[in-house]
Design a protein around this motif. Sequence first.
Motif, PDB file in Angstrom:
ATOM      1  N   ASN A 195       0.797  -1.219   0.000  1.00  0.00           N
ATOM      2  CA  ASN A 195       0.000   0.000   0.000  1.00  0.00           C
ATOM      3  C   ASN A 195       0.832   1.274   0.000  1.00  0.00           C
ATOM      4  O   ASN A 195       0.291   2.350  -0.192  1.00  0.00           O
ATOM      5  N   GLU A 196       2.145   1.172   0.217  1.00  0.00           N
ATOM      6  CA  GLU A 196       2.979   2.363   0.388  1.00  0.00           C
ATOM      7  C   GLU A 196       2.953   3.231  -0.881  1.00  0.00           C
ATOM      8  O   GLU A 196       2.988   2.733  -1.994  1.00  0.00           O
ATOM      9  N   PHE A 197       2.953   4.552  -0.684  1.00  0.00           N
ATOM     10  CA  PHE A 197       2.811   5.438  -1.831  1.00  0.00           C
ATOM     11  C   PHE A 197       3.908   6.499  -1.948  1.00  0.00           C
ATOM     12  O   PHE A 197       4.511   6.653  -3.005  1.00  0.00           O
ATOM     13  N   LEU A 198       4.205   7.219  -0.875  1.00  0.00           N
ATOM     14  CA  LEU A 198       5.075   8.397  -0.988  1.00  0.00           C
ATOM     15  C   LEU A 198       6.478   8.049  -1.482  1.00  0.00           C
ATOM     16  O   LEU A 198       7.019   8.705  -2.374  1.00  0.00           O
ATOM     17  N   TYR A 199       7.087   7.007  -0.920  1.00  0.00           N
ATOM     18  CA  TYR A 199       8.430   6.625  -1.381  1.00  0.00           C
ATOM     19  C   TYR A 199       8.386   6.117  -2.808  1.00  0.00           C
ATOM     20  O   TYR A 199       9.267   6.411  -3.620  1.00  0.00           O
ATOM     21  N   ALA A 200       7.344   5.330  -3.103  1.00  0.00           N
ATOM     22  CA  ALA A 200       7.232   4.798  -4.456  1.00  0.00           C
ATOM     23  C   ALA A 200       7.078   5.942  -5.449  1.00  0.00           C
ATOM     24  O   ALA A 200       7.634   5.903  -6.548  1.00  0.00           O
ATOM     25  N   LEU A 201       6.369   6.989  -5.057  1.00  0.00           N
ATOM     26  CA  LEU A 201       6.150   8.132  -5.936  1.00  0.00           C
ATOM     27  C   LEU A 201       7.450   8.897  -6.177  1.00  0.00           C
ATOM     28  O   LEU A 201       7.742   9.312  -7.293  1.00  0.00           O
ATOM     29  N   THR A 202       8.243   9.098  -5.115  1.00  0.00           N
ATOM     30  CA  THR A 202       9.406   9.972  -5.235  1.00  0.00           C
ATOM     31  C   THR A 202      10.668   9.227  -5.656  1.00  0.00           C
ATOM     32  O   THR A 202      11.560   9.827  -6.231  1.00  0.00           O
ATOM     33  N   LEU A 203      10.758   7.933  -5.358  1.00  0.00           N
ATOM     34  CA  LEU A 203      12.001   7.221  -5.667  1.00  0.00           C
ATOM     35  C   LEU A 203      11.953   6.500  -7.007  1.00  0.00           C
ATOM     36  O   LEU A 203      12.932   5.888  -7.405  1.00  0.00           O
ATOM     37  N   THR A 204      10.795   6.526  -7.681  1.00  0.00           N
ATOM     38  CA  THR A 204      10.746   5.903  -9.002  1.00  0.00           C
ATOM     39  C   THR A 204      10.364   6.955 -10.031  1.00  0.00           C
ATOM     40  O   THR A 204       9.719   7.952  -9.700  1.00  0.00           O
TER      41      THR A 204
ATOM     42  N   PRO B 123     -11.767  -1.878   4.622  1.00  0.00           N
ATOM     43  CA  PRO B 123     -11.218  -0.526   4.467  1.00  0.00           C
ATOM     44  C   PRO B 123      -9.773  -0.421   4.961  1.00  0.00           C
ATOM     45  O   PRO B 123      -8.973   0.300   4.373  1.00  0.00           O
ATOM     46  N   TRP B 124      -9.450  -1.165   6.013  1.00  0.00           N
ATOM     47  CA  TRP B 124      -8.084  -1.122   6.537  1.00  0.00           C
ATOM     48  C   TRP B 124      -7.087  -1.655   5.511  1.00  0.00           C
ATOM     49  O   TRP B 124      -5.993  -1.109   5.338  1.00  0.00           O
ATOM     50  N   ALA B 125      -7.460  -2.742   4.799  1.00  0.00           N
ATOM     51  CA  ALA B 125      -6.509  -3.414   3.916  1.00  0.00           C
ATOM     52  C   ALA B 125      -6.368  -2.722   2.560  1.00  0.00           C
ATOM     53  O   ALA B 125      -5.358  -2.880   1.894  1.00  0.00           O
ATOM     54  N   ILE B 126      -7.371  -1.965   2.144  1.00  0.00           N
ATOM     55  CA  ILE B 126      -7.299  -1.309   0.831  1.00  0.00           C
ATOM     56  C   ILE B 126      -6.197  -0.243   0.842  1.00  0.00           C
ATOM     57  O   ILE B 126      -6.101   0.525   1.789  1.00  0.00           O
ATOM     58  N   PRO B 127      -5.363  -0.199  -0.195  1.00  0.00           N
ATOM     59  CA  PRO B 127      -4.355   0.859  -0.257  1.00  0.00           C
ATOM     60  C   PRO B 127      -5.015   2.240  -0.181  1.00  0.00           C
ATOM     61  O   PRO B 127      -6.063   2.453  -0.792  1.00  0.00           O
ATOM     62  N   THR B 128      -4.403   3.161   0.557  1.00  0.00           N
ATOM     63  CA  THR B 128      -4.994   4.488   0.726  1.00  0.00           C
ATOM     64  C   THR B 128      -5.231   5.170  -0.616  1.00  0.00           C
ATOM     65  O   THR B 128      -6.266   5.809  -0.818  1.00  0.00           O
ATOM     66  N   VAL B 129      -4.272   5.023  -1.514  1.00  0.00           N
ATOM     67  CA  VAL B 129      -4.408   5.648  -2.827  1.00  0.00           C
ATOM     68  C   VAL B 129      -5.662   5.129  -3.536  1.00  0.00           C
ATOM     69  O   VAL B 129      -6.413   5.896  -4.148  1.00  0.00           O
ATOM     70  N   VAL B 130      -5.894   3.824  -3.426  1.00  0.00           N
ATOM     71  CA  VAL B 130      -7.047   3.225  -4.084  1.00  0.00           C
ATOM     72  C   VAL B 130      -8.337   3.699  -3.426  1.00  0.00           C
ATOM     73  O   VAL B 130      -9.309   4.043  -4.111  1.00  0.00           O
ATOM     74  N   SER B 131      -8.356   3.758  -2.089  1.00  0.00           N
ATOM     75  CA  SER B 131      -9.598   4.211  -1.461  1.00  0.00           C
ATOM     76  C   SER B 131      -9.851   5.674  -1.798  1.00  0.00           C
ATOM     77  O   SER B 131     -11.007   6.082  -1.934  1.00  0.00           O
ATOM     78  N   ALA B 132      -8.790   6.458  -1.968  1.00  0.00           N
ATOM     79  CA  ALA B 132      -8.992   7.849  -2.371  1.00  0.00           C
ATOM     80  C   ALA B 132      -9.607   7.913  -3.772  1.00  0.00           C
ATOM     81  O   ALA B 132     -10.498   8.732  -4.029  1.00  0.00           O
ATOM     82  N   ARG B 133      -9.177   7.024  -4.664  1.00  0.00           N
ATOM     83  CA  ARG B 133      -9.763   6.977  -6.009  1.00  0.00           C
ATOM     84  C   ARG B 133     -11.242   6.580  -5.951  1.00  0.00           C
ATOM     85  O   ARG B 133     -12.071   7.107  -6.688  1.00  0.00           O
ATOM     86  N   MET B 134     -11.555   5.615  -5.067  1.00  0.00           N
ATOM     87  CA  MET B 134     -12.951   5.198  -4.911  1.00  0.00           C
ATOM     88  C   MET B 134     -13.808   6.371  -4.464  1.00  0.00           C
ATOM     89  O   MET B 134     -14.904   6.605  -4.981  1.00  0.00           O
ATOM     90  N   TRP B 135     -13.291   7.103  -3.477  1.00  0.00           N
ATOM     91  CA  TRP B 135     -14.070   8.237  -2.964  1.00  0.00           C
ATOM     92  C   TRP B 135     -14.122   9.366  -3.967  1.00  0.00           C
ATOM     93  O   TRP B 135     -15.132  10.059  -4.069  1.00  0.00           O
ATOM     94  N   GLU B 136     -13.062   9.553  -4.725  1.00  0.00           N
ATOM     95  CA  GLU B 136     -13.042  10.598  -5.753  1.00  0.00           C
ATOM     96  C   GLU B 136     -14.189  10.359  -6.747  1.00  0.00           C
ATOM     97  O   GLU B 136     -14.874  11.292  -7.166  1.00  0.00           O
ATOM     98  N   TRP B 137     -14.386   9.120  -7.087  1.00  0.00           N
ATOM     99  CA  TRP B 137     -15.459   8.735  -8.017  1.00  0.00           C
ATOM    100  C   TRP B 137     -16.814   8.996  -7.380  1.00  0.00           C
ATOM    101  O   TRP B 137     -17.729   9.520  -8.000  1.00  0.00           O
TER     102      TRP B 137
END
Lengths: 270, 284
Positions: free
Chosen positions: A202-211, B109-123
Amino acid sequence: MRRPGLWLGLAAVCAWSLAPFLWQLLTSVKPAAELEALPPFLPGAITLVHYEAIFAGHPFARLLLNSFIVSALATLLALGFGSLAGFALAKLRPPGRAATLAAVVALSMLPPVATVSPLFLLASAAGLRDTLVGLVLVYAGFALPLAVWLMAQFFRGVPDALYIAARVDGCSAAGAFVKVMLPLAVPGLTATGLLVFVFCWNEFLYALTLTSSMAARTVPVGIALFPGLHEVPWGEIAAGSVIATLPPVALAIVFQRRVLAGLTAGALKG
Amino acid sequence: MRPGAARLEPWVLMSPALALLAAVTALPMLYVVWLSLQQRALFRAAQFTGFDHYFRLAGDGRFWNALGNTLYFALVSVAMELALGLAIALLLARAGRARALIYGAVLVPWAIPTVVSARMWEWMYQPELGVLSFLAGRPVNWLGDAALALHAAIAMDVWKSTPFVALLLLAGLQAIPRELVHAAALDGAGAWTTFRRVTLPLLAPVILVAAVFRSIDALRVFDAIYVLTGGGPANATETLSIYAYRVLFQMLDFGYGSALAVVVLAITGMAALAYARLLRGGIE
C-alpha cells in the motif's frame, strides 16, 4: 441490547465498510456508456472491457509484478532481520535492550515525508533511484521497527527453558535460534509478515518519489497517476482499483485472526 | 565460548537490523536536518545558511495555512474515528457467532491501499456522476468547493481508519474482566451507568493509545489528499506533508522543503513522546 437493534447495527457497519468497494466493483463492470449517467445503479450488462483496457493500453501487469517483487522481498528481509533482532532482544537480554527497543519503536513513528528528501539524494548517489532494489531496502527499513517489535513480543512468550535446553545440548545462540526458536515462531512470523506485506503493497510516498519510470513503479503510483487523455477514465481506474485491492484484502480476510493479533499486539503491548 | 564473545553475540544477531535501520531511517533523519540548514536547489551546489529557512517559515502564510489544515484534519478525523470506533467495538463485542464474517467486512477498508480508497471516494465525489451527489439530490462540487474539500478528505480518512480503531478498542473491551461488569449489574447499575462508570474508565488507556496512534498517522497525511485534491482548491486542503512534497519535488527546493519536513518530524515526534509517556504509565 435487544437483538433486532444489534443486527441492524451490525448490518449497518458491514454496509458502511463494504459500500465504497462494492460501488467501485460495479463501476468496473459497467459499459462505458452507462458511466455517463446516474441512475442506473446496476449495470445493464456486465462487461470486462475496462479490465482488458488496463492490461492492453497501460502496462498494468508490469506495475503488479513490480509491486509483488518489492513487497515480497521487503517482507522477507524485514522478517529475517527482524526475527534475529527480536530473538536477541527477548532471549539473550543484552544490556541496553530497553533503550534499543525504545529507539526502534521511536523510528516506527517516523513520518515518511521527513526522510523523503535525504533518501532521494542518497538513492541517486548510490545509483538505486528508480530501481526495485532501492525500494526493497527502503521498505524493509521502514517495516523493520514493527517486525522487531512484534517478534520480540512473540519470543518473549516462548519459555526460556526451551532455549536453555538447546544451549545445554551444545547449540550456539544462532543454532538455537534456527533449530528451536524459529520453528516455534511460525505464527508470529505469519502475523508480522502479513502486516509488513500489506504495508509495503500500500505504500505510496516513497514509491512516488524514488521511481520515475515503469522500471520500478508500483501499483499505488500507477493508480494515482492514471493517465487520462481528455477525460478521466473512471471505468479503467475502477478496474485497476479492484485488482490492486484484491491481494491485501484477500490476505486480511483469509488470515483474519493473525492480522488481528498482529495489529493489536503492535499497538497495545507495552 | 569466551565470555567476551557471549556478550557480543546479541549485538551480532541484531547488527543486520540495526545497520539497515541506520541506513534508511536514522541517518536520513539527521541528514534532513542538515539539508534544512542549506540553500539547496536540486542539481545545484549547496550553501550553508543556518536557520534562515526556519525564520522564513514564520512569515510564510502558506506554511501557517498548511499547519492549520493539518491540525484541523488530525483533530476532527481522530475525534470522529474514536467516537465511531467505540460504537462499532461495542457492537462487535456482542456479535457472537457472526463475528468472523463481520471482522472480515470491517478489515476491508483497513486493507485497501490508501491511494485506491482515495480513487474510490473521488469517483463517489464526482459532482455530476458521483453517487453522493445523487444521494444529495443535486450536483455538489465536494472536492472543488474550498469549504467542503477538507471535510471530504476527512470523511474518506474516517472510513479508512475507523476499523483499526474499532478493532483496537474491541481488544481492549475483551480484556475487561466480565466479573466487573456483572458485579455492576448485580449492584443495580443500568447499562449506561455500567458503561460510564466501569467500562469507559477501564478502556481509557486503550482509547488513549488509539488516539495517539491515529494522531501520529493523521498529522502526516499525504496519500489521501494527494489523490483527492492535490492540495486544492486554492490550497484549501494543503497539509504540511503535501506542501513539503510540492516544495521538494515540484519547486525542487531541497533546503526549504527539508525544513518543512523537519516541522512534520517535530510535530509527530511530540505525539510519539506522548505515546512513550502512556506506555511508561503502565498499560498492560
